[in-house]
Design a protein around this motif. Structure first.
Motif, PDB file in Angstrom:
ATOM      1  N   LEU A 137      28.802 -27.423  17.193  1.00  0.00           N
ATOM      2  CA  LEU A 137      28.905 -27.800  15.781  1.00  0.00           C
ATOM      3  C   LEU A 137      27.799 -28.766  15.393  1.00  0.00           C
ATOM      4  CD1 LEU A 137      32.774 -28.227  15.340  1.00  0.00           C
ATOM      5  CD2 LEU A 137      31.328 -26.449  14.351  1.00  0.00           C
ATOM      6  N   LEU A 138      27.481 -29.714  16.272  1.00  0.00           N
ATOM      7  CA  LEU A 138      26.401 -30.658  15.989  1.00  0.00           C
ATOM      8  C   LEU A 138      25.070 -29.947  15.840  1.00  0.00           C
ATOM      9  CD1 LEU A 138      27.280 -33.604  18.393  1.00  0.00           C
ATOM     10  CD2 LEU A 138      27.330 -33.656  15.909  1.00  0.00           C
ATOM     11  N   GLU A 139      24.820 -28.977  16.707  1.00  0.00           N
ATOM     12  CA  GLU A 139      23.551 -28.249  16.633  1.00  0.00           C
ATOM     13  C   GLU A 139      23.468 -27.393  15.370  1.00  0.00           C
ATOM     14  OE1 GLU A 139      23.089 -26.052  20.202  1.00  0.00           O
ATOM     15  OE2 GLU A 139      22.493 -27.790  21.394  1.00  0.00           O
ATOM     16  N   VAL A 140      24.609 -26.888  14.915  1.00  0.00           N
ATOM     17  CA  VAL A 140      24.616 -26.072  13.702  1.00  0.00           C
ATOM     18  C   VAL A 140      24.459 -26.937  12.459  1.00  0.00           C
ATOM     19  CG1 VAL A 140      26.061 -24.589  12.259  1.00  0.00           C
ATOM     20  CG2 VAL A 140      25.949 -24.202  14.716  1.00  0.00           C
ATOM     21  N   LEU A 141      25.133 -28.079  12.451  1.00  0.00           N
ATOM     22  CA  LEU A 141      25.148 -28.922  11.255  1.00  0.00           C
ATOM     23  C   LEU A 141      23.884 -29.750  11.084  1.00  0.00           C
ATOM     24  CD1 LEU A 141      28.854 -30.198  11.393  1.00  0.00           C
ATOM     25  CD2 LEU A 141      27.910 -28.431   9.919  1.00  0.00           C
ATOM     26  N   VAL A 142      23.146 -29.972  12.175  1.00  0.00           N
ATOM     27  CA  VAL A 142      21.924 -30.778  12.096  1.00  0.00           C
ATOM     28  C   VAL A 142      20.720 -29.865  12.290  1.00  0.00           C
ATOM     29  CG1 VAL A 142      20.690 -32.760  12.995  1.00  0.00           C
ATOM     30  CG2 VAL A 142      23.179 -32.715  13.078  1.00  0.00           C
ATOM     31  N   PRO A 143      20.006 -29.516  11.235  1.00  0.00           N
ATOM     32  CA  PRO A 143      18.820 -28.665  11.382  1.00  0.00           C
ATOM     33  C   PRO A 143      17.753 -29.349  12.234  1.00  0.00           C
ATOM     34  CG  PRO A 143      19.508 -28.844   9.079  1.00  0.00           C
ATOM     35  CD  PRO A 143      20.272 -29.882   9.838  1.00  0.00           C
ATOM     36  N   PRO A 144      17.177 -28.659  13.221  1.00  0.00           N
ATOM     37  CA  PRO A 144      16.146 -29.268  14.077  1.00  0.00           C
ATOM     38  C   PRO A 144      14.941 -29.765  13.291  1.00  0.00           C
ATOM     39  CG  PRO A 144      16.950 -27.208  15.023  1.00  0.00           C
ATOM     40  CD  PRO A 144      17.519 -27.296  13.635  1.00  0.00           C
TER      41      PRO A 144
ATOM     42  N   LEU B  47      17.545 -42.317   8.863  1.00  0.00           N
ATOM     43  CA  LEU B  47      17.799 -40.879   8.876  1.00  0.00           C
ATOM     44  C   LEU B  47      18.204 -40.388  10.262  1.00  0.00           C
ATOM     45  CD1 LEU B  47      14.947 -39.464   6.587  1.00  0.00           C
ATOM     46  CD2 LEU B  47      17.401 -39.548   6.098  1.00  0.00           C
ATOM     47  N   VAL B  48      17.530 -40.923  11.288  1.00  0.00           N
ATOM     48  CA  VAL B  48      17.894 -40.545  12.665  1.00  0.00           C
ATOM     49  C   VAL B  48      19.329 -40.975  12.967  1.00  0.00           C
ATOM     50  CG1 VAL B  48      17.421 -40.992  15.098  1.00  0.00           C
ATOM     51  CG2 VAL B  48      15.542 -40.516  13.530  1.00  0.00           C
ATOM     52  N   TRP B  49      19.689 -42.160  12.496  1.00  0.00           N
ATOM     53  CA  TRP B  49      21.064 -42.634  12.683  1.00  0.00           C
ATOM     54  C   TRP B  49      22.051 -41.700  11.996  1.00  0.00           C
ATOM     55  CZ3 TRP B  49      24.639 -45.294  15.044  1.00  0.00           C
ATOM     56  CH2 TRP B  49      25.817 -45.631  14.378  1.00  0.00           C
ATOM     57  N   GLN B  50      21.756 -41.316  10.767  1.00  0.00           N
ATOM     58  CA  GLN B  50      22.678 -40.466  10.008  1.00  0.00           C
ATOM     59  C   GLN B  50      22.728 -39.036  10.534  1.00  0.00           C
ATOM     60  OE1 GLN B  50      21.186 -40.889   6.022  1.00  0.00           O
ATOM     61  NE2 GLN B  50      22.166 -42.872   5.703  1.00  0.00           N
ATOM     62  N   LEU B  51      21.592 -38.531  10.990  1.00  0.00           N
ATOM     63  CA  LEU B  51      21.535 -37.133  11.414  1.00  0.00           C
ATOM     64  C   LEU B  51      21.939 -36.931  12.866  1.00  0.00           C
ATOM     65  CD1 LEU B  51      18.170 -36.014   9.755  1.00  0.00           C
ATOM     66  CD2 LEU B  51      20.475 -35.384   9.042  1.00  0.00           C
ATOM     67  N   VAL B  52      21.707 -37.923  13.708  1.00  0.00           N
ATOM     68  CA  VAL B  52      21.905 -37.721  15.146  1.00  0.00           C
ATOM     69  C   VAL B  52      22.919 -38.694  15.723  1.00  0.00           C
ATOM     70  CG1 VAL B  52      20.774 -37.627  17.395  1.00  0.00           C
ATOM     71  CG2 VAL B  52      19.551 -36.865  15.356  1.00  0.00           C
ATOM     72  N   ARG B  53      22.581 -39.974  15.708  1.00  0.00           N
ATOM     73  CA  ARG B  53      23.365 -40.933  16.465  1.00  0.00           C
ATOM     74  C   ARG B  53      24.812 -41.037  15.988  1.00  0.00           C
ATOM     75  NH1 ARG B  53      19.707 -46.243  17.967  1.00  0.00           N
ATOM     76  NH2 ARG B  53      18.306 -45.199  19.434  1.00  0.00           N
ATOM     77  N   VAL B  54      25.017 -41.123  14.693  1.00  0.00           N
ATOM     78  CA  VAL B  54      26.389 -41.301  14.204  1.00  0.00           C
ATOM     79  C   VAL B  54      27.241 -40.078  14.515  1.00  0.00           C
ATOM     80  CG1 VAL B  54      26.024 -40.380  11.867  1.00  0.00           C
ATOM     81  CG2 VAL B  54      27.739 -42.153  12.253  1.00  0.00           C
TER      82      VAL B  54
END
Length: 228
Positions: A113-120, A143-150
């Motif tokens: 789900l994370l890989e689908v919801l976060v476009p590379p 943006l990195v925090w919002q897209l990945v870490r959180v």
């Protein structure tokens, strides 16, 4: 609601008066530690399994966890009673391993789900922005925090919650000298101690939320050690 609040305050007062409050908080923290370790291991294994790109291996890896906590617990109970593994039988290892195996199918689902919801492309663009100094770099780190870490933090928190409240694994494979908080709550239910049960349940719900907020604040301010 009034009676529930009264039960809660009476339970907390009884725990504090009997010097059991610190013991229960310590019990929750230790249980959280074991649950978080299992959650992190499950997520790491899920990433590794998905990176293999072999569908039948992925299915094979998640099948044990899909059998349920009782099957996993009894199987590992038998395994760790073997002569060459008996030395670590009375440790945290069996409990953490069982929770990891149980959480692996859910971790695989969360990673997908994370890989689908976060476009590379978005992650890559945010990573480039944070290398720039000034306000642009700050915006990139946000943006990195919002897209990945959180997202990874939430995934870890969800898996930790599931591990923490699994009775079968905790009661079957726990070390003799350690009583997970969910086992304590289960015992309190049988003894009919309503006030104590309500108070400990409240602590077991509030403390993980506080720890999650602290972890979020710390991780958000950590320096970037890798690209994402």
């Amino acid at each position: 609601d009034v009676y529930k609040r009264q039960d809660t305050w009476r339970g907390l007062h009884a725990l504090a008066g009997g010097n059991a409050l610190a013991s229960r908080v310590q019990q929750i923290l230790y249980s959280m530690c074991a649950a978080t370790m299992a959650a992190v291991l499950a997520l790491q294994l899920a990433c590794r399994v998905i990176s293999w790109g072999v569908h039948w291996l992925t299915v094979l890896a998640v099948v044990p966890g899909l059998c349920g906590s009782l099957v996993v617990s009894l199987t590992l109970l038998a395994v760790f009673q073997l002569t060459w593994l008996n030395v670590v039988y009375d440790s945290w290892l069996p409990m953490i391993m069982a929770a990891t195996v149980l959480m692996l199918p859910r971790a695989v689902l969360l990673v997908l789900l994370l890989e689908v919801l976060v476009p590379p492309t978005s992650v890559h663009a945010a990573g480039l922005l944070r290398t720039v100094g000034g306000r642009v770099g700050t915006h990139g780190r946000t943006l990195v925090w919002q897209l990945v870490r959180v997202r990874w933090l939430i995934a870890t928190a969800v898996l930790t919650h599931w591990c923490l409240w699994d009775v079968a694994v905790a009661s079957t494979l726990r070390p003799v000298r350690f009583e997970p908080i969910v086992v304590r709550l289960y015992n309190e239910m049988h003894y009919g101690r309503t006030e104590s049960l309500v108070a400990i349940t409240l602590l077991a719900l509030v403390i993980p939320v506080i720890l999650l907020c602290v972890a979020a604040g710390v991780w958000k301010r950590l320096p970037d050690l890798r690209k994402v």
